[in-house]
Structures are given as structure tokens and as C-alpha cells.
Design a protein around this motif. Structure first.
Motif, PDB file in Angstrom:
ATOM      1  N   GLY A   1       0.866  -1.296  -0.197  1.00  0.00           N
ATOM      2  CA  GLY A   1       0.186  -0.102  -0.066  1.00  0.00           C
ATOM      3  C   GLY A   1       0.799   1.244   0.029  1.00  0.00           C
ATOM      4  O   GLY A   1       1.899   1.325  -0.391  1.00  0.00           O
TER       5      GLY A   1
ATOM      6  N   VAL B   1      -3.411  -1.343   0.731  1.00  0.00           N
ATOM      7  CA  VAL B   1      -4.604  -1.317  -0.304  1.00  0.00           C
ATOM      8  C   VAL B   1      -4.784  -2.934  -0.729  1.00  0.00           C
ATOM      9  O   VAL B   1      -5.802  -3.436  -0.784  1.00  0.00           O
TER      10      VAL B   1
ATOM     11  N   GLY C   1      -7.726  -1.745  -5.784  1.00  0.00           N
ATOM     12  CA  GLY C   1      -6.360  -2.295  -5.875  1.00  0.00           C
ATOM     13  C   GLY C   1      -5.874  -2.665  -7.171  1.00  0.00           C
ATOM     14  O   GLY C   1      -4.599  -3.323  -7.071  1.00  0.00           O
TER      15      GLY C   1
END
Length: 263
Positions: free
Chosen positions: A10, A16, A39
Motif C-alpha cells: 500500500g 491497499v 487495488g
């Protein structure tokens, strides 16, 4: 070809991708779909080695991506972002030739082969007339075609595309995906992040749906592309019918629909 195990990554404090497991065999043409913020782009950036892996692993040809050299990766993977910004007025041919950098020797000039490959992919993408134009002086769609040609010039085994045709008109999108399908038939592996459900169904034999950082659906297009799955993932009323020519499934959004349809 590409093996992803328990991938977490992330930006800053925000995670994420939350435990992605995915296998992509050589020669696949796979679409990555799903709602915004799921994502999809982060997954491609992680595969390309642009953002670090917090935990888990990504392997290409058995090698951990994070431990490979940039030149090794560039000879095996090429990427096309949604958009690229050039601040310097390079000629379009020079931009396409940048795709040949993994094959250059230190301080070496482009070879006759490098030039031949660059001109060939510009011809294949129908941008040869732009060769001597400045990248800063062409339209957004033309600029994106140059970036696609640059990626093809790398002659990589794997091509990662992040909404690569979103700025192109309908005819250009079909032209590009016809070319990509031909490259796929010749052995190239393609992983395509897309928002256009119908375009994905037309060209990708396998679809992977991400939502909230997780894989929520993965399978052959003919099996997973249906009313129930699409309506559930996108939280909208979506109906699927067959393309009148190819017979592949195509999605239709119902204005004012009441949400996901029943299975």
C-alpha cells in the motif's frame, strides 16, 4: 510465469492489497477488473516492482521481483500506464526507442535492429507518420499510442497495461486490442487493468475481479461474466447478453436499477 502469494502492500499507513494470491501462466491474456479503489493499479505497480511489498511475494519466472535487477526486469516486463507526461520535446521516434534501453550496452548507440524494431511497432500501431513529431505537440490519444509502441519495442515476455486505452476513441481501442491479441497469440503474456467490462470480455479469456484489496472472483470469462457476479461486485443492476457476432458475453447497465440481481 507470475506467482503472487499472500501479497500485502500500500501507501504510507494505508494498506491497499490485503493478501492477494494469484497465478498467471505464460501466454495468458487476463483482465483485471473491479470498482474504483479496489487495488487494480496498485497490483500492477507491485508486479512491476515500482512499489515495495510489505509482506508476501511476487515471482516472475521463479525469481523474486524485489531481488532482480532493473535491466533483467525490463527485458521481461513492459508497462503501459494510464497516462504519461513528457516535459521535454522528444521526437516520437526517440520516445519509442526508449523501449530498447534494456538492450543497450553502456554508452552504446541504438543498433540497426533497435531502429528496425522501433519503426516496426510504430507501423503496427499506425503512428509511423508521427516519427519526427514532438511528443509535446501531439494529441493525448496520439501520445498514448506512442507509449504503447514504446512498451512493445521492449519485446518483453509480459506486458502490463493499466487502462492503457482509456484515452483512445472506440476505433483506436479496437485497433490496439486486435494488435495485443495478435501479440498474445505469438506468445506474449498480457495483464490488463480495465474498467470497460465489454472490452475486457471481448478480448480476455480470463477475468480477475478485485474489490477492497482482495480477489473476489477469478475464472474464465465465459463462466464468471454473468448478471449475478457483475451486479454483486459493482452493486448495480447489470444484465448480460451475447454479442451478436462473436457470441461472447456483454454487460448492460440498467438505469435506475434496484441494485444486484438475484442469482
Amino acid at each position: 510465469m507470475i506467482e503472487i502469494d499472500s501479497l500485502h502492500c500500500g501507501y504510507g499507513d494505508r494498506e491497499v492489497l490485503k493478501g492477494i494470491d494469484l497465478r498467471l501462466d505464460a501466454g495468458e491474456m487476463t483482465g483485471i477488473l473491479g470498482p474504483n479503489g479496489g487495488g487494480k493499479s496498485t497490483l500492477l505497480l507491485a508486479i512491476a516492482g515500482v512499489i515495495p511489498v510489505r509482506s508476501g511475494s511476487i515471482r516472475l519466472g521463479g525469481k523474486e521481483i524485489a531481488r532482480t535487477e532493473a535491466r533483467w526486469k525490463a527485458r521481461r516486463m513492459a508497462s503501459v500506464p494510464q497516462r504519461s507526461t513528457y516535459l521535454f520535446p522528444f521526437r516520437c521516434l526517440s520516445v519509442v526507442l526508449m523501449g530498447r534501453y534494456p538492450y543497450l550496452r553502456s554508452w552504446g548507440d541504438y543498433s540497426r535492429r533497435d531502429m528496425g524494431v522501433a519503426l516496426e511497432v510504430m507501423d503496427q500501431t499506425d503512428i509511423l507518420p508521427l516519427a519526427q513529431r514532438r511528443i509535446t505537440e501531439v494529441s493525448g490519444g496520439e501520445s498514448q499510442m506512442v507509449i504503447i509502441a514504446r512498451a512493445l519495442a521492449q519485446e518483453a515476455e509480459v506486458l502490463l497495461l493499466d487502462e492503457a486505452t482509456s484515452s483512445l476513441d472506440v476505433a483506436r481501442k479496437i485497433q490496439v486490442f486486435d494488435l495485443l491479441r495478435e501479440k498474445n497469440r505469438q506468445g506474449m503474456t498480457l495483464l490488463c487493468v480495465m474498467h470497460d467490462l465489454n472490452l475486457a470480455a471481448l478480448y480476455c479469456r480470463r477475468l480477475v475481479f478485485l474489490k477492497e484489496g482482495k480477489v473476489v472472483l477469478d475464472g474464465p470469462t465465459s463462466e464468471v461474466f454473468n448478471d449475478y457476479n457483475l451486479s454483486r461486485i459493482y452493486e448495480a443492476d447489470i444484465r448480460v447478453s451475447r454479442h451478436p457476432v462473436t457470441g461472447v458475453p456483454q454487460a448492460h447497465f440498467v438505469p435506475g436499477g434496484n441494485g444486484p440481481v438475484d442469482p
